[in-house]
Design a protein around this motif. Structure first.
Motif, PDB file in Angstrom:
ATOM      1  N   GLU A 123      -1.058  -9.542   1.278  1.00 26.67           N
ATOM      2  CA  GLU A 123      -0.768 -10.430   2.409  1.00 26.67           C
ATOM      3  C   GLU A 123       0.715 -10.748   2.508  1.00 26.67           C
ATOM      4  O   GLU A 123       1.278 -10.743   3.606  1.00 26.67           O
ATOM      5  CB  GLU A 123      -1.575 -11.727   2.289  1.00 26.67           C
ATOM      6  N   ALA A 124       1.358 -11.012   1.394  1.00 28.63           N
ATOM      7  CA  ALA A 124       2.798 -11.302   1.406  1.00 28.63           C
ATOM      8  C   ALA A 124       3.566 -10.107   1.962  1.00 28.63           C
ATOM      9  O   ALA A 124       4.485 -10.265   2.765  1.00 28.63           O
ATOM     10  CB  ALA A 124       3.283 -11.676   0.010  1.00 28.63           C
ATOM     11  N   ALA A 125       3.169  -8.897   1.567  1.00 31.63           N
ATOM     12  CA  ALA A 125       3.828  -7.693   2.070  1.00 31.63           C
ATOM     13  C   ALA A 125       3.587  -7.507   3.564  1.00 31.63           C
ATOM     14  O   ALA A 125       4.444  -6.992   4.278  1.00 31.63           O
ATOM     15  CB  ALA A 125       3.338  -6.469   1.297  1.00 31.63           C
ATOM     16  N   GLU A 126       2.415  -7.946   4.045  1.00 26.83           N
ATOM     17  CA  GLU A 126       2.086  -7.833   5.474  1.00 26.83           C
ATOM     18  C   GLU A 126       2.798  -8.883   6.321  1.00 26.83           C
ATOM     19  O   GLU A 126       2.866  -8.745   7.527  1.00 26.83           O
ATOM     20  CB  GLU A 126       0.576  -7.967   5.684  1.00 26.83           C
ATOM     21  N   GLY A 127       3.280  -9.951   5.680  1.00 27.88           N
ATOM     22  CA  GLY A 127       3.993 -10.994   6.420  1.00 27.88           C
ATOM     23  C   GLY A 127       3.236 -12.293   6.618  1.00 27.88           C
ATOM     24  O   GLY A 127       3.674 -13.163   7.367  1.00 27.88           O
ATOM     25  N   TRP A 128       2.102 -12.458   5.941  1.00 30.63           N
ATOM     26  CA  TRP A 128       1.405 -13.741   5.988  1.00 30.63           C
ATOM     27  C   TRP A 128       2.285 -14.787   5.316  1.00 30.63           C
ATOM     28  O   TRP A 128       2.999 -14.493   4.361  1.00 30.63           O
ATOM     29  CB  TRP A 128       0.069 -13.654   5.254  1.00 30.63           C
ATOM     30  N   ARG A 129       2.232 -16.023   5.815  1.00 30.53           N
ATOM     31  CA  ARG A 129       3.015 -17.092   5.192  1.00 30.53           C
ATOM     32  C   ARG A 129       2.253 -18.412   5.281  1.00 30.53           C
ATOM     33  O   ARG A 129       1.289 -18.540   6.019  1.00 30.53           O
ATOM     34  CB  ARG A 129       4.388 -17.196   5.825  1.00 30.53           C
TER      35      ARG A 129
END
Length: 91
Positions: A44-50
């Motif tokens: 998720e972090a790599a996908e851009g979730w924040r």
């Protein structure tokens, strides 16, 4: 004053919310609350979730429309939320 952690997709749409008092003051803890498995958190972090900590006014402005499915964001899968197919059981 305690705030709310909001879970934000790469498209800017808010997909979840939890009270700060339940999770704590760190974004990492909020991410763990929404996504327990570390491999999933990394993806998720790599996908851009924040995850952002916001006050009530900001929550009303940014999170409420998304959580009520009244926002104009595209889903994180690239289609408007209204265009996502229903599961067979819901039809």
């Amino acid at each position: 004053m305690a705030g709310f952690w909001i879970r934000i997709a790469p498209t800017g749409c808010v997909y979840g919310s939890v009270h700060e008092e339940h999770v704590g003051p760190l974004a990492e803890d909020a991410h763990k609350e929404f996504t327990p498995r570390i491999a999933d958190r990394r993806r998720e972090a790599a996908e851009g979730w924040r995850h952002e900590l916001v006050g009530r006014e900001e929550w009303d402005r940014r999170a409420m429309p998304c959580l009520l499915n009244k926002c104009s964001h595209r889903s994180y899968q690239g289609r408007p939320l209204a265009d996502l197919p229903l599961p067979e059981a819901a039809k």
